[in-house]
Design an enzyme around this catalytic site. Structure first.
Site, mmCIF file in Angstrom:
data_model
loop_
_atom_site.group_PDB
_atom_site.id
_atom_site.type_symbol
_atom_site.label_atom_id
_atom_site.label_comp_id
_atom_site.label_asym_id
_atom_site.label_seq_id
_atom_site.Cartn_x
_atom_site.Cartn_y
_atom_site.Cartn_z
ATOM 1 N NE ARG A 112 1.291 7.370 8.450
ATOM 2 C CZ ARG A 112 0.612 6.701 8.297
ATOM 3 N NH1 ARG A 112 -0.655 6.371 7.675
ATOM 4 N NH2 ARG A 112 1.331 5.537 8.235
ATOM 5 C CD GLU A 147 -1.252 -0.571 3.086
ATOM 6 O OE1 GLU A 147 -1.587 0.156 4.124
ATOM 7 O OE2 GLU A 147 -2.258 -1.739 3.949
HETATM 8 C C1 MV4 Z 1 -0.151 -9.669 3.460
HETATM 9 C C2 MV4 Z 1 0.688 -10.411 4.045
HETATM 10 C C3 MV4 Z 1 1.313 -11.798 3.497
HETATM 11 N N1 MV4 Z 1 0.566 -12.330 1.957
HETATM 12 N N2 MV4 Z 1 -0.578 -10.033 2.220
HETATM 13 C C4 MV4 Z 1 -0.212 -6.678 7.231
HETATM 14 C C5 MV4 Z 1 0.108 -4.969 6.648
HETATM 15 C C6 MV4 Z 1 -0.774 -4.983 6.168
HETATM 16 N N3 MV4 Z 1 -0.386 -3.761 4.982
HETATM 17 C C7 MV4 Z 1 -0.975 -5.846 5.097
HETATM 18 N N4 MV4 Z 1 -0.107 -7.272 5.785
HETATM 19 C C8 MV4 Z 1 -0.337 -8.358 5.130
HETATM 20 N N5 MV4 Z 1 -0.488 -8.204 3.961
HETATM 21 C C9 MV4 Z 1 -0.195 -11.003 1.361
HETATM 22 N N6 MV4 Z 1 -0.466 -11.035 0.558
HETATM 23 C C10 MV4 Z 1 1.510 -10.337 5.219
HETATM 24 C C11 MV4 Z 1 0.919 -9.217 5.999
HETATM 25 C C12 MV4 Z 1 1.054 -8.950 7.222
HETATM 26 C C13 MV4 Z 1 2.529 -8.207 7.327
HETATM 27 C C14 MV4 Z 1 3.013 -7.213 6.795
HETATM 28 C C15 MV4 Z 1 3.502 -6.077 7.321
HETATM 29 C C16 MV4 Z 1 3.934 -6.259 8.256
HETATM 30 C C17 MV4 Z 1 4.293 -7.180 9.201
HETATM 31 C C18 MV4 Z 1 2.691 -8.012 9.080
HETATM 32 C C19 MV4 Z 1 2.388 -9.048 10.332
HETATM 33 C C20 MV4 Z 1 1.302 -9.533 9.131
HETATM 34 C C21 MV4 Z 1 0.715 -10.307 8.041
#
Ligand code: MV4
Length: 459
Positions: free
Chosen positions: A292, A288
């Site tokens: 900000r 994403e």
């Molecule tokens: C994900 C993922 C695994 N696969 N998307 C967490 C915050 C949000 N911005 C998106 N996130 C995640 N998306 C896919 N396709 C795992 C996470 C995620 C994560 C990402 C960044 C930092 C910490 C995290 C903790 C759990 C899950």
């Protein structure tokens, strides 16, 4: 430059913005709730306006009160900081309609990137790698099954209006899909008043690596390198560092180019951050874009020697970026520990109240961004972060030693804080190795529990 700037925020970020304004010779207006009358941002600003009671919805989150304060004081621009109204497209729109400069991207771009489905589609068009998944929102189970037939399990369901990990559901097998889809939809509706859900392949144990972007109003877009924010607990970042332990010059070049291309394609202006997931093979995917300034921006300031808030103000004032991508020089290593008024032994429960003694670390390469002081009362109404400790050194090994030294010097009495917890993480061999993923904190607690159980065992 602006005749006067209003800071629509509180805490350390309000101070940070006031400092930048001071250096540029721009007069400042602070706004504060009744709970923040003794806050430093009120004293540091040239003027201060009380905008309502402690409750955020009736003060820092209320556009009417912020705009009224700007009009009364003659502020011509508003810096929203992070949180509160910083990613609120409607607020940016109101500022524009009132002839006030919102220090950030346009309302249209905030709205576009706030919708995670539209953001992802924008990045696909820009040629930025994304996680394989649904083309847009998925309306029902049948649509989900069609996508899963292509990409397989496990998958993750995300809310289009979500972000920051809110409203996500992992689905490991077909039997879980129906109930996960319905709950995700209901939660998205309840939390964001928008039930739209999209679906992606679940990337197991990724790292979180984000790129800082600066974009002026003349089409110039550059990046200031990455921050590795892999150490998180329940989607709350605890530690951020740059360079990332997994970064190589080639990967930085590729990810940086992707981040710049994405920002350009979106029509981005001002400072922003593109978040990527990086998997075990070093492949990266857009997650994403945050529209900000972020809590962890000082990490980038330390390794690039660029004042990001000053750049935000210059860009919003219509100036061109005064340096090119090639002129951005990365030097050394920086790391930030967030210090929260929380009790790690009570599941990180907030610990508001009076700070009885407060001593901040110092010395070469040590920076503390904080609004706290001895006798300050941490109000219970807002975010629990009371300080950011940032250190800069030649390399990661030296940086971590300096961070431990600085954490040792940090004294906060009267409330519980995360200082000791941060010391344990920095000293942890897995953290020191640099080889970890987003499950690090969870794994750390498992390991320390096992360690406690095994302490009397004869091995
Ligand atoms: C994900 C993922 C695994 N696969 N998307 C967490 C915050 C949000 N911005 C998106 N996130 C995640 N998306 C896919 N396709 C795992 C996470 C995620 C994560 C990402 C960044 C930092 C910490 C995290 C903790 C759990 C899950």
């Amino acid at each position: 430059m602006f005749k006067k700037i209003l800071i629509a925020n509180r805490g350390e970020i309000a101070l940070r913005i006031i400092r930048a304004c001071r250096e540029l010779g721009v007069p400042t207006v602070a706004v504060y709730s009744e709970a923040d009358i003794d806050s430093l941002h009120v004293r540091f600003a040239d003027e201060a306006v009380c905008i309502g009671p402690a409750k955020s919805a009736e003060s820092y989150l209320d556009p009417k009160r912020i705009i009224a304060a700007a009009e009364i004081t003659g502020a011509v621009a508003i810096h929203p900081g992070y949180g509160f109204l910083s990613e609120n497209a409607a607020f940016a729109q109101i500022c524009k309609e009132c002839g006030i400069t919102f220090i950030g991207p346009s309302p249209e771009v905030i709205r576009l990137l706030g919708d995670k489905v539209q953001a992802k589609q924008t990045m696909i068009k820009a040629g930025v790698p994304v996680v394989p998944g649904s083309d847009g929102g998925i309306a029902d189970i049948d649509e989900a099954l069609k996508v899963i037939a292509e990409i397989g399990y496990p998958v993750i369901l995300k809310a289009a209006a979500g972000g920051g990990g809110r409203g996500m559901r992992i689905v490991k097998q077909a039997s879980e899909l129906e109930s996960a889809f319905r709950t995700a939809q209901m939660e998205a509706q309840a939390a964001f008043s928008n039930p739209e859900i999209y679906l992606e392949r679940f990337v197991d144990r990724p790292r979180h690596v984000e790129f800082q972007i600066l974009a002026d109003n003349h089409g110039n877009v550059i990046h200031l390198g990455e921050r590795d924010c892999t150490v998180q607990r329940r989607h709350q970042k605890l530690i951020e560092e740059s360079p990332s332990p997994v970064m190589t010059p080639e990967l930085r070049q590729k990810m940086g180019a992707a981040a710049v291309a994405g920002a350009k394609f979106a029509g981005y202006q001002n400072a922003g951050t593109i978040e990527f997931l990086v998997d075990g093979s070093g492949d990266f995917y857009f997650m994403e874009m945050n529209t900000r300034v972020q809590v962890e921006h000082p990490v980038t300031e330390e390794v690039t020697d660029i004042d990001i808030i000053v750049e935000q103000l210059r860009i919003a004032g219509g100036e061109k970026l005064s340096f090119t991508q090639e002129q951005v020089i990365f030097s050394g290593y920086a790391i930030e520990c967030r210090i929260n008024a929380e009790n790690p032994d009570k599941n990180f429960a907030p610990s508001p109240g009076q700070i009885t003694s407060f001593h901040v670390p110092g010395g070469h390469g040590v920076r503390v961004d904080t609004h706290a002081y001895a006798k300050y009362v941490v109000p219970p109404h807002y975010d629990s972060m009371i300080a950011k400790l940032i250190v800069k050194d030649k390399n990661r090994q030296d940086g971590l030693r300096k961070m431990l030294r600085a954490l040792d010097e940090f004294v906060v009495e009267g409330i519980f804080t995360t200082i000791d917890f941060q010391k344990k993480i920095i000293a942890d061999p897995v953290f020191q190795s640099g080889m970890f993923d987003t499950s690090f904190v969870e794994d750390y607690f498992k390991r320390s529990k096992e360690g406690a159980q095994n302490k009397d065992k004869v091995v």
